[in-house]
Design a protein around this motif. Structure first.
Motif, PDB file in Angstrom:
ATOM      1  N   SER A   1      34.546  47.688  33.923  1.00  0.00           N
ATOM      2  CA  SER A   1      33.610  47.579  34.904  1.00  0.00           C
ATOM      3  C   SER A   1      33.264  46.064  34.965  1.00  0.00           C
ATOM      4  O   SER A   1      32.879  45.658  36.135  1.00  0.00           O
ATOM      5  N   ASP A   2      33.523  45.173  33.765  1.00  0.00           N
ATOM      6  CA  ASP A   2      33.394  43.753  34.008  1.00  0.00           C
ATOM      7  C   ASP A   2      34.443  43.201  34.837  1.00  0.00           C
ATOM      8  O   ASP A   2      35.394  43.726  35.130  1.00  0.00           O
ATOM      9  N   ARG A   3      34.186  42.297  35.480  1.00  0.00           N
ATOM     10  CA  ARG A   3      35.304  41.200  36.182  1.00  0.00           C
ATOM     11  C   ARG A   3      35.451  40.088  35.466  1.00  0.00           C
ATOM     12  O   ARG A   3      34.969  39.053  35.168  1.00  0.00           O
ATOM     13  N   SER A   4      36.908  40.196  34.881  1.00  0.00           N
ATOM     14  CA  SER A   4      37.353  39.133  34.034  1.00  0.00           C
ATOM     15  C   SER A   4      39.033  38.974  34.391  1.00  0.00           C
ATOM     16  O   SER A   4      39.251  40.037  34.940  1.00  0.00           O
ATOM     17  N   PRO A   5      39.634  38.113  33.853  1.00  0.00           N
ATOM     18  CA  PRO A   5      41.171  38.102  33.841  1.00  0.00           C
ATOM     19  C   PRO A   5      41.839  39.329  33.569  1.00  0.00           C
ATOM     20  O   PRO A   5      42.667  39.897  34.045  1.00  0.00           O
ATOM     21  N   GLU A   6      41.308  39.835  32.263  1.00  0.00           N
ATOM     22  CA  GLU A   6      41.764  40.842  31.622  1.00  0.00           C
ATOM     23  C   GLU A   6      41.633  42.158  32.414  1.00  0.00           C
ATOM     24  O   GLU A   6      42.637  42.944  32.622  1.00  0.00           O
ATOM     25  N   THR A   7      40.179  42.449  32.799  1.00  0.00           N
ATOM     26  CA  THR A   7      40.278  43.757  33.431  1.00  0.00           C
ATOM     27  C   THR A   7      40.728  43.636  34.976  1.00  0.00           C
ATOM     28  O   THR A   7      41.099  44.623  35.395  1.00  0.00           O
ATOM     29  N   GLU A   8      40.787  42.577  35.600  1.00  0.00           N
ATOM     30  CA  GLU A   8      41.263  42.339  36.886  1.00  0.00           C
ATOM     31  C   GLU A   8      42.653  42.870  36.867  1.00  0.00           C
ATOM     32  O   GLU A   8      43.450  43.506  37.549  1.00  0.00           O
ATOM     33  N   ALA A   9      43.588  42.321  35.790  1.00  0.00           N
ATOM     34  CA  ALA A   9      44.895  42.524  35.481  1.00  0.00           C
ATOM     35  C   ALA A   9      45.431  44.086  35.362  1.00  0.00           C
ATOM     36  O   ALA A   9      46.087  44.685  35.882  1.00  0.00           O
ATOM     37  N   ALA A  10      44.161  44.769  34.515  1.00  0.00           N
ATOM     38  CA  ALA A  10      44.249  46.141  34.210  1.00  0.00           C
ATOM     39  C   ALA A  10      43.988  47.051  35.312  1.00  0.00           C
ATOM     40  O   ALA A  10      44.824  47.998  35.822  1.00  0.00           O
ATOM     41  N   ARG A  11      43.055  46.559  36.231  1.00  0.00           N
ATOM     42  CA  ARG A  11      42.618  47.340  37.250  1.00  0.00           C
ATOM     43  C   ARG A  11      43.682  47.456  38.485  1.00  0.00           C
ATOM     44  O   ARG A  11      44.032  48.523  39.174  1.00  0.00           O
ATOM     45  N   LEU A  12      44.037  46.252  38.770  1.00  0.00           N
ATOM     46  CA  LEU A  12      45.226  46.055  39.848  1.00  0.00           C
ATOM     47  C   LEU A  12      46.537  46.237  39.469  1.00  0.00           C
ATOM     48  O   LEU A  12      47.390  46.325  40.311  1.00  0.00           O
TER      49      LEU A  12
END
Length: 464
Positions: A199-210
């Motif tokens: 749920s955080d917005r970070s480079p890692e979570t962005e890459a995982a979500r998208l």
């Protein structure tokens, strides 16, 4: 103009005549045309003054000493500065001429632009070829490392090592998606910690979500794209980063991240190589997880998720060995549900399955951390408890009966549930070295039937 003068000025190369100290005494039109200088600017000036700083040093330290020693110089590479400030790569051939009694240096200047461009393209091609060979080598070594991995940790570590070979990143790591809620570091290190909610917005979570790569080549780019993480990354001395998702079945099962301590030009070469590495790792990760799921299914009950009979027997065998080695007692708790058949017959198998799941969850919650709870089948459950005594066994049995007798969701109070319990306490001694897991389970089963015979919802304890 004589034919000789015409030949001098229209020669296909620049021609110069200088004194021994390098003062220009004559220059042809070709040289002036190439450089854009006026004749009176060049004549009576030093030839060296028309060279770039690097070529001036080379002219003084190599060109002139060689000319004085050998009387000639062939194809010496220099660089001229044109009148407009641009640079012209040249080759020069020079010779010392003493024919008229006065020493002159005759120099032919050749435009080396084409050759210079050719050599540059050749060098670029060589570097591309070398990079291609290095890429193939990295991918081959990674494939070998991936094929040897049997766990997620081993695979992740092999991926980290491959990425370290492929980049000069200060920090490299692999984070895998856990429980569809967060990313967790499995290999390497992350500058911001080992766990990161999706749920955080970070480079890692962005890459995982998208499911797409994220690149930031400078602190400014990090701040622009991820203002929430910028300060923390800056404190961790991360000034550039690239995060590549590990795509499995169309979605990201994790990410490979590389953090750099300096701004970087993250052109396509690096992301493409890292993407190739994660593409190699993805099917291996799928294989490892599938194998783990197969092994889990073979040892766990499909309805409740608890260890099954096979897993319980293995656990009990290990506990017997430990009990005998350390001379400490253990207990096997056999539990059978009273009233389950009435629920199943009255409300149907769906309600029966729900009851078993609820009971399983309650037993798992009631057990201590070192106690293993499993389902033997039907409405029979087994607990393996290390380091027990008769008093603690009775307390455990009471705790289990109390939790089972609590009201069940969607089950009417007219169909109450209780438990008949049989417990076998094993106290190691020289006389029982042949004790087996099956024997202890059988003794606990017999004790449970004694509880049934005595009126149900009771506990019977025996020793082995």
């Amino acid at each position: 103009m004589s034919d000789a003068d015409d030949l001098f000025h229209r020669a296909p190369c620049g021609l110069l005549s200088t004194t021994p100290d390098g003062t220009v005494t004559a220059v042809n039109d070709t040289f002036l045309h190439w450089t854009g200088y006026e004749r009176d600017t060049v004549v009576d000036s030093y030839f060296m003054d028309r060279l770039t700083p690097g070529s001036k040093l080379f002219y003084e330290t190599r060109f002139m000493p060689m000319l004085q020693t050998h009387g000639h110089v062939k194809e010496m590479a220099l660089e001229l500065v044109r009148a407009d400030g641009s640079k012209l790569p040249i080759f020069v051939n020079s010779t010392v001429d003493d024919a008229d009694g006065n020493r002159h240096i005759r120099t032919a200047v050749f435009d080396a632009t084409t050759r210079h461009d050719y050599e540059r393209h050749l060098l670029e091609a060589r570097r591309t070829a070398e990079a291609s060979v290095a890429r193939v080598r990295i991918l081959e070594q990674a494939a070998t490392g991936f094929s040897l991995a049997s766990t997620e940790a081993e695979l992740s570590q092999a991926l980290v090592q491959a990425a370290q070979q492929a980049t000069d990143a200060a920090q490299v790591g692999v984070m895998l998606v856990q429980d569809a809620t967060h990313l967790e570091v499995v290999a390497g290190k992350h500058p911001l910690g080992d766990r990161m909610p999706l749920s955080d917005r970070s480079p890692e979570t962005e890459a995982a979500r998208l499911g797409t790569s994220v690149t930031c080549g400078s602190p400014a780019e990090i701040t622009e794209q991820f203002p929430e993480s910028a300060a923390a990354l800056r404190s961790a001395r991360v000034e550039a980063l690239i995060v590549v998702p590990i795509i499995q079945d169309g979605s990201a099962s994790g990410v490979l991240y590389c953090a750099f301590g300096r701004p970087r030009n993250l052109d396509e070469r690096i992301p493409n190589l890292l993407t190739a590495l994660t593409s190699q790792a993805a099917p291996v990760l799928h294989r490892i997880r599938l194998q783990r799921q197969i092994e889990h299914n073979a040892l766990h009950d499909s309805l409740t998720g608890l260890p099954n009979r096979t897993m319980l027997r293995r656990t009990l065998e290990r506990s017997i060995v430990a009990s005998q080695r350390h001379t400490r007692s253990l207990a096997v708790v056999f539990l059978d549900l009273d009233g389950f058949k009435a629920i199943n017959d009255t409300l149907g198998h769906s309600a029966g399955d729900s009851t078993l799941r609820q009971v399983s969850a309650r037993l798992a919650a009631a057990a201590r951390r070192d106690e293993v709870v499993g389902r033997l089948g039907g409405d029979e459950f087994l607990l393996v408890c290390d380091e027990v005594d008769p008093n603690s066994v009775q307390q455990l049995a009471g705790r289990l009966r109390d939790t089972i007798e609590q009201p069940l969701d969607d089950i009417p109070s007219t169909l109450p549930l209780s438990a008949s319990i049989g417990i076998c306490v094993f106290q190691p001694s020289a006389a029982n070295v042949e004790v087996t897991a099956d024997l202890l389970i059988q003794l606990a089963d017999t004790a449970m039937y004694e509880s049934k015979r005595l009126g149900k919802a009771r506990t019977t304890v025996v020793s082995a």
